[in-house]
Write a protein that holds these residues in place. Structure first.
Motif, PDB file in Angstrom:
ATOM      1  N   LYS A 154       0.844  -1.215   0.000  1.00 37.37           N
ATOM      2  CA  LYS A 154       0.000   0.000   0.000  1.00 37.37           C
ATOM      3  C   LYS A 154       0.872   1.256   0.000  1.00 37.37           C
ATOM      4  O   LYS A 154       0.578   2.220  -0.714  1.00 37.37           O
ATOM      5  CB  LYS A 154      -0.929   0.011   1.218  1.00 37.37           C
ATOM      6  N   LYS A 155       1.925   1.267   0.815  1.00 38.18           N
ATOM      7  CA  LYS A 155       2.817   2.436   0.858  1.00 38.18           C
ATOM      8  C   LYS A 155       3.512   2.647  -0.490  1.00 38.18           C
ATOM      9  O   LYS A 155       3.668   3.781  -0.939  1.00 38.18           O
ATOM     10  CB  LYS A 155       3.856   2.268   1.967  1.00 38.18           C
ATOM     11  N   ILE A 156       3.911   1.556  -1.118  1.00 42.40           N
ATOM     12  CA  ILE A 156       4.552   1.662  -2.435  1.00 42.40           C
ATOM     13  C   ILE A 156       3.555   2.207  -3.449  1.00 42.40           C
ATOM     14  O   ILE A 156       3.884   3.077  -4.259  1.00 42.40           O
ATOM     15  CB  ILE A 156       5.126   0.304  -2.871  1.00 42.40           C
ATOM     16  N   GLU A 157       2.335   1.712  -3.384  1.00 42.91           N
ATOM     17  CA  GLU A 157       1.291   2.199  -4.294  1.00 42.91           C
ATOM     18  C   GLU A 157       1.074   3.700  -4.126  1.00 42.91           C
ATOM     19  O   GLU A 157       1.015   4.445  -5.113  1.00 42.91           O
ATOM     20  CB  GLU A 157      -0.013   1.441  -4.034  1.00 42.91           C
ATOM     21  N   VAL A 158       0.992   4.164  -2.895  1.00 41.21           N
ATOM     22  CA  VAL A 158       0.815   5.594  -2.628  1.00 41.21           C
ATOM     23  C   VAL A 158       2.020   6.376  -3.150  1.00 41.21           C
ATOM     24  O   VAL A 158       1.867   7.416  -3.796  1.00 41.21           O
ATOM     25  CB  VAL A 158       0.591   5.846  -1.115  1.00 41.21           C
ATOM     26  N   PHE A 159       3.208   5.884  -2.885  1.00 41.20           N
ATOM     27  CA  PHE A 159       4.431   6.527  -3.334  1.00 41.20           C
ATOM     28  C   PHE A 159       4.434   6.668  -4.854  1.00 41.20           C
ATOM     29  O   PHE A 159       4.733   7.738  -5.400  1.00 41.20           O
ATOM     30  CB  PHE A 159       5.657   5.725  -2.888  1.00 41.20           C
ATOM     31  N   LEU A 160       4.079   5.598  -5.541  1.00 35.97           N
ATOM     32  CA  LEU A 160       4.114   5.603  -7.016  1.00 35.97           C
ATOM     33  C   LEU A 160       3.040   6.497  -7.629  1.00 35.97           C
ATOM     34  O   LEU A 160       3.246   7.043  -8.712  1.00 35.97           O
ATOM     35  CB  LEU A 160       3.972   4.167  -7.550  1.00 35.97           C
TER      36      LEU A 160
END
Length: 182
Positions: free
Chosen positions: A172-178
């Motif tokens: 989820k954090k990676i998705e938000v970052f991207l």
């Protein structure tokens, strides 16, 4: 001809076969373990130094390996511990906070000649670096190494449920970052 881990360990137990068995082990796992460390510390030179430390520890402790887990699981744990210890020492030695270390790793990703991918790959690597260490390690184990949760739980001494939660939060954090950074 490639020997199984059990065959390599059996050869290692023979006093005159230790060097040969160890060389087989290094050849079998050198590249895989290098990338375990490299994805955590990013820098090639640091990863090279750390993999040498790992092999010294393996040599010193292989005769006491009890085979309660798979050999690769044991090796992976040594690599992960070595890399995380290195990152923690780096923070303490230079009095850096986590954000400064992450910024340094992101900068290295940006200028790493081995990073031949496009901007999306570089952005993904930066997103992974922004994760807390445990989530970064869990994400790496699952995403890159395709390690089953049961094996991950042996490496990290954590429950499967906790690992699934860590992976979910990391993704989820990676998705938000991207999706929020340009």
């Amino acid at each position: 001809m490639s020997l199984s881990d059990e065959e390599i360990l059996a050869r290692f137990k023979e006093k005159d076969g230790q060097n040969y068995a160890f060389n087989l082990l290094v050849r079998k796992y050198q590249q895989k373990l290098y990338w375990v460390i490299r994805r955590l510390v990013v820098d090639h030179d640091d990863a090279n130094d750390l993999i040498q430390n790992v092999w010294v520890k393996v040599w010193q402790n292989l005769d006491s390996f009890k085979a309660e887990s798979q050999l690769y699981t044991w090796l992976y744990r040594i690599c992960a511990n070595e890399a995380l210890t290195f990152l923690n020492k780096k923070k303490k030695r230079f009095f850096l906070n986590l954000e400064d270390v992450d910024a340094e790793l992101s900068e290295k990703v940006e200028h790493d000649p081995a990073m031949t991918g496009d901007q999306i790959e570089i952005k993904l690597q930066k997103a992974i670096i922004s994760l807390p260490e445990k989530q970064r390690l869990v994400f790496q184990m699952r995403y890159y190494d395709e390690m089953p949760y049961e094996e991950m739980s042996h490496v990290l001494n954590t429950s499967v449920g906790a690992l699934k939660a860590s992976y979910h939060h990391a993704a989820k954090k990676i998705e938000v970052f991207l999706t929020t950074r340009d």
